[in-house]
Design a protein around this motif. Structure first.
Motif, PDB file in Angstrom:
ATOM      1  N   ALA A 190      53.530 -62.725  94.231  1.00  0.00           N
ATOM      2  CA  ALA A 190      54.883 -62.860  93.809  1.00  0.00           C
ATOM      3  C   ALA A 190      55.238 -64.234  94.650  1.00  0.00           C
ATOM      4  N   ILE A 191      55.901 -64.927  93.741  1.00  0.00           N
ATOM      5  CA  ILE A 191      56.282 -66.389  94.341  1.00  0.00           C
ATOM      6  C   ILE A 191      57.888 -66.272  94.407  1.00  0.00           C
ATOM      7  N   THR A 192      58.301 -66.823  95.455  1.00  0.00           N
ATOM      8  CA  THR A 192      59.908 -66.884  95.562  1.00  0.00           C
ATOM      9  C   THR A 192      60.605 -67.905  94.468  1.00  0.00           C
ATOM     10  N   ARG A 193      61.225 -67.406  93.702  1.00  0.00           N
ATOM     11  CA  ARG A 193      61.798 -68.496  92.570  1.00  0.00           C
ATOM     12  C   ARG A 193      63.068 -67.779  92.332  1.00  0.00           C
ATOM     13  N   PRO A 194      64.093 -68.264  92.936  1.00  0.00           N
ATOM     14  CA  PRO A 194      65.493 -67.699  92.752  1.00  0.00           C
ATOM     15  C   PRO A 194      65.983 -67.981  91.228  1.00  0.00           C
ATOM     16  N   GLU A 195      66.974 -67.195  90.728  1.00  0.00           N
ATOM     17  CA  GLU A 195      67.226 -67.551  89.268  1.00  0.00           C
ATOM     18  C   GLU A 195      67.917 -68.776  89.071  1.00  0.00           C
ATOM     19  N   THR A 199      70.250 -67.379  84.321  1.00  0.00           N
ATOM     20  CA  THR A 199      69.395 -66.685  83.597  1.00  0.00           C
ATOM     21  C   THR A 199      68.268 -66.133  84.640  1.00  0.00           C
ATOM     22  N   SER A 200      68.025 -64.708  84.270  1.00  0.00           N
ATOM     23  CA  SER A 200      66.974 -64.102  85.255  1.00  0.00           C
ATOM     24  C   SER A 200      65.558 -64.234  84.661  1.00  0.00           C
ATOM     25  N   ALA A 201      65.509 -64.662  83.546  1.00  0.00           N
ATOM     26  CA  ALA A 201      64.113 -64.950  82.532  1.00  0.00           C
ATOM     27  C   ALA A 201      63.318 -66.130  83.180  1.00  0.00           C
ATOM     28  N   ARG A 226      60.036 -60.827  86.517  1.00  0.00           N
ATOM     29  CA  ARG A 226      61.150 -61.103  87.446  1.00  0.00           C
ATOM     30  C   ARG A 226      61.508 -59.973  88.705  1.00  0.00           C
ATOM     31  N   GLN A 227      61.297 -59.888  89.898  1.00  0.00           N
ATOM     32  CA  GLN A 227      61.650 -58.829  90.696  1.00  0.00           C
ATOM     33  C   GLN A 227      62.461 -59.415  91.627  1.00  0.00           C
ATOM     34  N   GLY A 228      63.993 -59.179  91.677  1.00  0.00           N
ATOM     35  CA  GLY A 228      64.922 -60.040  92.401  1.00  0.00           C
ATOM     36  C   GLY A 228      64.822 -61.653  92.451  1.00  0.00           C
ATOM     37  N   ASP A 229      64.525 -62.124  93.657  1.00  0.00           N
ATOM     38  CA  ASP A 229      64.404 -63.814  93.655  1.00  0.00           C
ATOM     39  C   ASP A 229      62.911 -64.044  93.424  1.00  0.00           C
ATOM     40  N   ARG A 230      62.224 -63.155  92.935  1.00  0.00           N
ATOM     41  CA  ARG A 230      60.793 -63.322  92.856  1.00  0.00           C
ATOM     42  C   ARG A 230      60.079 -63.313  91.517  1.00  0.00           C
TER      43      ARG A 230
END
Length: 273
Positions: A190-195, A199-201, A226-230
Motif C-alpha cells: 500500500a503506497i500513500t498517494r492522496p487523491e 478524482t479518486s481513480a 484505492r483505499q482512502g489515501d493509499r
C-alpha cells in the motif's frame, strides 16, 4: 519454472557473448557499443564518506536492467569491495520502467542513466581511491555483458549531484510512504498517494517495482485499487530462496506515475494474519 528457465536462458546468452566485455581503465572503462561506463565521485565529506555515481551511456536501441530485472532480464552486479578502508556501500538506482512483451517483459532502462552510491569508511579507517567492479547485461535483439573494473582519479561533484537529484523521492521512514504484507505468494503493498485532481481513480500509468533480498524476485502487479489515501498493489512472487516459507524481512519498493516517483527502501514485510 518458466521464470527460472527464462532467467537461465538470458544469463546463458550473456555469458556466451564474450565479445561484449569491456577492458579495465584507470579512470573509466568503455565498452565498444552498446554501453560505456564511467565512475566519478564528489570530494569526501568531513566524516570520510564519499558520494559518487556510475554514469552509464546506452547506445540508441539498447537497454539494461534494474536490480529486480523481471522475468527475463539480467540483474546488475556492482561491487566496491576493492576500495581500501571500505566499511559500507549503498547503491541508489533511478526509477525503472517496463519494456518488452510476453516472455521478454523486463524492468530497467532504455536510455542513459546514473547509478548513485554512498561509501562509508570502516571504523578507524580511511577510504582509499574508489574502485568498482561492474557487470551489467545490455540487450537489443541479443544480450551482451558489459564488464569493467573502474577507479576514480578525478572528482565531478556536478555529475554526482545530478545523479542524486534524479533519484525517486524518499521519506525519512519507509513506513510513512508504504506498508507491505505477504500472504502465500502474493505481496500486498500500500503506497500513500492522496487523491489528485479531484478524482479518486489511480492514474493509468501508476506502477510498482519491488526488489527483495537475495533469492527473491517479484512479478508485475495488476492495476492498483484505492483505499482512502493509499493505492494498494498485489505483487506476485516469482521466486523465493530455496526452503524459505515465510516473508522476506524487508523489501525495497519504487512507485511511479506521471507525477513522479517515490521510493521506500528497507520496508518491513509483515506476515499474513
Amino acid at each position: 519454472m518458466r521464470f527460472l528457465e527464462n532467467r537461465f536462458a538470458a544469463t546463458l546468452i550473456c555469458v556466451l557473448m564474450t565479445t561484449g566485455l569491456a577492458e579495465a581503465g584507470s579512470v573509466g572503462a568503455a565498452a565498444p557499443e552498446p554501453m560505456t561506463v564511467r565512475l566519478t565521485t564528489a570530494p569526501a565529506g568531513a566524516d570520510g564518506s564519499v558520494r559518487g555515481a556510475l554514469l552509464l551511456d546506452l547506445a540508441p536501441g539498447w537497454k539494461t536492467y534494474w536490480v529486480d530485472p523481471g522475468t527475463s532480464g539480467i540483474p546488475p552486479t556492482i561491487d566496491f569491495a576493492a576500495t581500501s578502508g571500505l566499511g559500507h556501500a549503498e547503491l541508489h538506482f533511478p526509477a525503472p520502467h517496463r519494456f518488452g512483451e510476453g516472455l521478454a517483459r523486463a524492468n530497467g532502462y532504455n536510455r542513459s542513466l546514473a547509478v548513485a552510491f554512498e561509501l562509508a569508511p570502516a571504523a578507524g579507517a580511511e577510504l582509499g581511491p574508489v574502485a568498482a567492479s561492474v557487470m551489467m547485461g545490455v540487450c537489443r535483439e541479443i544480450c551482451v555483458p558489459v564488464q569493467a573494473t573502474l577507479t576514480t582519479a578525478e572528482a565531478d561533484a556536478g555529475a554526482v549531484q545530478a545523479a542524486f537529484a534524479a533519484l525517486p523521492e524518499r521519506g525519512e521512514a519507509p513506513a510513512e510512504l508504504a506498508s507491505a504484507r505477504l500472504a502465500g505468494d502474493m505481496l500486498t503493498v500500500a503506497i500513500t498517494r492522496p487523491e489528485q485532481g479531484g478524482t479518486s481513480a489511480p492514474r493509468d500509468d501508476a506502477d510498482l517495482f519491488v526488489a527483495g533480498p537475495a533469492g527473491w524476485y517479484f512479478d508485475e502487479p495488476d492495476a492498483p485499487a484505492r483505499q482512502g489515501d493509499r493505492l494498494v498493489f498485489q505483487v506476485p512472487v516469482l521466486e523465493r530462496p530455496r526452503g524459505e516459507a515465510g516473508p522476506p524481512e524487508r523489501v525495497d519498493v519504487v512507485f511511479t506515475d506521471g507525477a513522479g516517483a517515490l521510493e521506500a527502501k528497507g520496508l518491513a514485510v509483515a506476515p499474513s494474519r
